[in-house]
Design an enzyme around this catalytic site. Structure first.
Site, PDB file in Angstrom:
ATOM      1  N   GLU A  72     -56.831  47.353 -66.067  1.00  0.00           N
ATOM      2  CA  GLU A  72     -55.717  48.081 -66.692  1.00  0.00           C
ATOM      3  C   GLU A  72     -54.415  47.979 -65.902  1.00  0.00           C
ATOM      4  O   GLU A  72     -53.346  47.836 -66.483  1.00  0.00           O
ATOM      5  CB  GLU A  72     -56.134  49.550 -66.813  1.00  0.00           C
ATOM      6  CG  GLU A  72     -55.130  50.450 -67.445  1.00  0.00           C
ATOM      7  CD  GLU A  72     -55.655  51.875 -67.542  1.00  0.00           C
ATOM      8  OE1 GLU A  72     -54.852  52.785 -67.347  1.00  0.00           O
ATOM      9  OE2 GLU A  72     -56.852  52.072 -67.809  1.00  0.00           O
ATOM     10  N   ASP A  73     -54.506  48.055 -64.575  1.00  0.00           N
ATOM     11  CA  ASP A  73     -53.291  48.181 -63.767  1.00  0.00           C
ATOM     12  C   ASP A  73     -53.024  47.056 -62.773  1.00  0.00           C
ATOM     13  O   ASP A  73     -51.942  47.019 -62.196  1.00  0.00           O
ATOM     14  CB  ASP A  73     -53.330  49.498 -62.976  1.00  0.00           C
ATOM     15  CG  ASP A  73     -53.242  50.715 -63.863  1.00  0.00           C
ATOM     16  OD1 ASP A  73     -52.615  50.630 -64.932  1.00  0.00           O
ATOM     17  OD2 ASP A  73     -53.806  51.761 -63.487  1.00  0.00           O
TER      18      ASP A  73
END
Length: 176
Positions: free
Chosen positions: A56-57
């Site tokens: 996700e990051d």
């Protein structure tokens, strides 16, 4: 495997800080993994907790995780990842919906992640008060309450566990 995941996560998040703080981001997945280790001794679940934000990051792909840690760990991380192309509300609603049918392993990771986030927000709340909400993309406190209460409702299998009870207490303290 857990040490390898800790190193991989730290490298993936290197140089990043927790939103609005000078705390290294890598503290968050480490704390999430410690919380999860209070619920299970399964090294794949604990490793996935350490890695839960790398897709996700941090720009790590599912395939990279699968090659390094196997399909189960990659699947668990993918299950905890949000699609950042969607709005905040859409992402949070999708998380709540996904938890309705998720397995206990995914729910453990979610509990570790959310409790870590709640602890961080509560600590900042002591210093900044209501201003704590200004650091978030979604600055509306009521929306955060909706999200955390919605998640906690889907984690009821853990009622009675220390992590669940602490999360419930922090939600009540932060949101009244």
């Amino acid at each position: 495997m857990i040490r390898k995941a800790a190193r991989f996560s730290a490298k993936a998040h290197e140089g990043k800080m927790r939103k609005g703080t000078s705390i290294p981001y890598s503290v968050h997945p480490q704390e999430a993994a410690v919380i999860v280790s209070g619920l299970t001794s399964d090294p794949e679940i604990i490793s996935a907790a350490l890695l839960h934000d790398v897709i996700e990051d941090a720009g790590i792909t599912y395939e990279e995780l699968e090659a390094e840690f196997g399909t189960r760990v990659a699947d668990l991380v993918q299950a905890e990842s949000e699609d950042k192309s969607r709005t905040w509300k859409e992402r949070k609603q999708a998380t709540i919906e996904r938890l309705k049918t998720a397995g206990l392993d995914v729910k453990m990771i979610c509990l570790g992640d959310k409790l870590s986030n709640l602890r961080s927000t509560a600590a900042e709340y002591l210093l900044k008060g209501e201003g704590v909400w200004l650091k978030f993309r979604e600055k509306n406190k009521k929306e955060h309450e909706w999200y955390y209460r919605g998640v906690l409702n889907q984690l009821s299998e853990f009622r009675g566990e220390r992590a669940y009870e602490e999360a419930a207490w922090l939600i009540d303290e932060l949101f009244g």
